[in-house]
Design a protein around this motif. Structure first.
Motif, PDB file in Angstrom:
ATOM      1  N   THR A   1     -10.028   5.614  -3.524  1.00  0.00           N
ATOM      2  CA  THR A   1     -11.461   5.416  -3.731  1.00  0.00           C
ATOM      3  C   THR A   1     -12.156   4.715  -2.576  1.00  0.00           C
ATOM      4  O   THR A   1     -13.360   4.889  -2.384  1.00  0.00           O
ATOM      5  CB  THR A   1     -11.729   4.648  -5.036  1.00  0.00           C
ATOM      6  OG1 THR A   1     -11.036   3.397  -5.006  1.00  0.00           O
ATOM      7  CG2 THR A   1     -11.276   5.469  -6.245  1.00  0.00           C
ATOM      8  N   ASP A   2     -11.429   3.929  -1.790  1.00  0.00           N
ATOM      9  CA  ASP A   2     -12.063   3.273  -0.642  1.00  0.00           C
ATOM     10  C   ASP A   2     -11.845   4.038   0.664  1.00  0.00           C
ATOM     11  O   ASP A   2     -12.225   3.571   1.736  1.00  0.00           O
ATOM     12  CB  ASP A   2     -11.608   1.819  -0.501  1.00  0.00           C
ATOM     13  CG  ASP A   2     -10.118   1.667  -0.268  1.00  0.00           C
ATOM     14  OD1 ASP A   2      -9.418   2.696  -0.117  1.00  0.00           O
ATOM     15  OD2 ASP A   2      -9.649   0.518  -0.235  1.00  0.00           O
ATOM     16  N   SER A   3     -11.240   5.196   0.574  1.00  0.00           N
ATOM     17  CA  SER A   3     -11.039   6.107   1.717  1.00  0.00           C
ATOM     18  C   SER A   3     -10.391   5.442   2.929  1.00  0.00           C
ATOM     19  O   SER A   3     -10.754   5.719   4.071  1.00  0.00           O
ATOM     20  CB  SER A   3     -12.381   6.729   2.124  1.00  0.00           C
ATOM     21  OG  SER A   3     -12.932   7.454   1.060  1.00  0.00           O
ATOM     22  N   ASN A   4      -9.381   4.602   2.674  1.00  0.00           N
ATOM     23  CA  ASN A   4      -8.688   3.941   3.788  1.00  0.00           C
ATOM     24  C   ASN A   4      -7.318   4.552   4.058  1.00  0.00           C
ATOM     25  O   ASN A   4      -6.488   3.967   4.743  1.00  0.00           O
ATOM     26  CB  ASN A   4      -8.560   2.439   3.536  1.00  0.00           C
ATOM     27  CG  ASN A   4      -7.612   2.112   2.395  1.00  0.00           C
ATOM     28  OD1 ASN A   4      -7.238   2.981   1.603  1.00  0.00           O
ATOM     29  ND2 ASN A   4      -7.228   0.854   2.308  1.00  0.00           N
ATOM     30  N   SER A   5      -7.076   5.722   3.502  1.00  0.00           N
ATOM     31  CA  SER A   5      -5.827   6.474   3.704  1.00  0.00           C
ATOM     32  C   SER A   5      -4.590   5.788   3.135  1.00  0.00           C
ATOM     33  O   SER A   5      -3.476   6.037   3.580  1.00  0.00           O
ATOM     34  CB  SER A   5      -5.618   6.792   5.186  1.00  0.00           C
ATOM     35  OG  SER A   5      -6.699   7.573   5.658  1.00  0.00           O
ATOM     36  N   SER A   6      -4.795   4.906   2.172  1.00  0.00           N
ATOM     37  CA  SER A   6      -3.676   4.296   1.458  1.00  0.00           C
ATOM     38  C   SER A   6      -4.151   3.914   0.057  1.00  0.00           C
ATOM     39  O   SER A   6      -5.348   3.795  -0.190  1.00  0.00           O
ATOM     40  CB  SER A   6      -3.142   3.067   2.199  1.00  0.00           C
ATOM     41  OG  SER A   6      -4.110   2.042   2.213  1.00  0.00           O
ATOM     42  N   LEU A   7      -3.181   3.752  -0.831  1.00  0.00           N
ATOM     43  CA  LEU A   7      -3.495   3.385  -2.206  1.00  0.00           C
ATOM     44  C   LEU A   7      -2.999   1.982  -2.501  1.00  0.00           C
ATOM     45  O   LEU A   7      -1.851   1.648  -2.206  1.00  0.00           O
ATOM     46  CB  LEU A   7      -2.817   4.346  -3.190  1.00  0.00           C
ATOM     47  CG  LEU A   7      -3.139   5.832  -3.057  1.00  0.00           C
ATOM     48  CD1 LEU A   7      -2.323   6.632  -4.079  1.00  0.00           C
ATOM     49  CD2 LEU A   7      -4.618   6.079  -3.229  1.00  0.00           C
TER      50      LEU A   7
ATOM     51  N   ALA B   1       0.856  -1.184   0.000  1.00  0.00           N
ATOM     52  CA  ALA B   1       0.000   0.000   0.000  1.00  0.00           C
ATOM     53  C   ALA B   1       0.894   1.237   0.000  1.00  0.00           C
ATOM     54  O   ALA B   1       1.994   1.214   0.543  1.00  0.00           O
ATOM     55  CB  ALA B   1      -0.908   0.010   1.222  1.00  0.00           C
ATOM     56  N   ILE B   2       0.414   2.299  -0.603  1.00  0.00           N
ATOM     57  CA  ILE B   2       1.139   3.561  -0.601  1.00  0.00           C
ATOM     58  C   ILE B   2       0.409   4.510   0.339  1.00  0.00           C
ATOM     59  O   ILE B   2      -0.769   4.819   0.134  1.00  0.00           O
ATOM     60  CB  ILE B   2       1.202   4.168  -2.019  1.00  0.00           C
ATOM     61  CG1 ILE B   2       1.967   3.220  -2.944  1.00  0.00           C
ATOM     62  CG2 ILE B   2       1.856   5.543  -1.984  1.00  0.00           C
ATOM     63  CD1 ILE B   2       1.906   3.615  -4.390  1.00  0.00           C
ATOM     64  N   SER B   3       1.088   4.918   1.379  1.00  0.00           N
ATOM     65  CA  SER B   3       0.519   5.873   2.325  1.00  0.00           C
ATOM     66  C   SER B   3       0.738   7.287   1.804  1.00  0.00           C
ATOM     67  O   SER B   3       1.503   7.500   0.863  1.00  0.00           O
ATOM     68  CB  SER B   3       1.171   5.715   3.700  1.00  0.00           C
ATOM     69  OG  SER B   3       2.533   6.100   3.622  1.00  0.00           O
ATOM     70  N   SER B   4       0.114   8.250   2.441  1.00  0.00           N
ATOM     71  CA  SER B   4       0.288   9.634   2.007  1.00  0.00           C
ATOM     72  C   SER B   4       1.731  10.100   2.197  1.00  0.00           C
ATOM     73  O   SER B   4       2.203  10.973   1.478  1.00  0.00           O
ATOM     74  CB  SER B   4      -0.675  10.557   2.746  1.00  0.00           C
ATOM     75  OG  SER B   4      -0.455  10.495   4.131  1.00  0.00           O
ATOM     76  N   THR B   5       2.460   9.501   3.137  1.00  0.00           N
ATOM     77  CA  THR B   5       3.863   9.886   3.335  1.00  0.00           C
ATOM     78  C   THR B   5       4.778   9.263   2.287  1.00  0.00           C
ATOM     79  O   THR B   5       5.888   9.743   2.082  1.00  0.00           O
ATOM     80  CB  THR B   5       4.372   9.514   4.743  1.00  0.00           C
ATOM     81  OG1 THR B   5       4.237   8.113   4.943  1.00  0.00           O
ATOM     82  CG2 THR B   5       3.609  10.274   5.815  1.00  0.00           C
TER      83      THR B   5
END
Length: 99
Positions: free
Chosen positions: A80-86, A61-65
């Motif tokens: 898109t799933d709003s879990n704070s990671s991509l 997963a890619i976090s905002s940091t």
């Protein structure tokens, strides 16, 4: 030329950020270079390579940091799933945002 300068600027900003001091800087530079080369015609394989480079802690997963450049700028839209990671599927949505 503008893309190269932008890539180098992004890479330098990342290197100076305290939250990524333990990140492999060559991977981040490679990620910045690859990100700057992406276009709407890029392949899913290229996005997959970008994902691997950005996922510095290898948690799939890619976090905002971990996000840089246009990934960071569009993080909320891509998440898109709003879990704070991509995840990889969400990152692939970046291709639709590129012009």
């Amino acid at each position: 030329m503008k893309k190269i300068v932008l890539s180098l600027t992004i890479a330098m900003a990342i290197f100076s950020c305290n939250s990524v001091k333990n990140v492999n800087t060559s991977s981040m530079a490679d990620a910045a270079t690859l990100l700057s080369s992406l276009s709407s015609n890029s392949t899913v394989q290229q996005v997959s390579s970008l994902f691997s480079l950005l996922d510095s802690n290898k948690d799939e997963a890619i976090s905002s940091t971990e996000a840089i450049g246009s990934v960071a700028e569009n993080f909320t839209t891509l998440d898109t799933d709003s879990n704070s990671s991509l995840n990889l599927t969400e990152l692939t949505g970046l291709l639709g945002l590129l012009k």
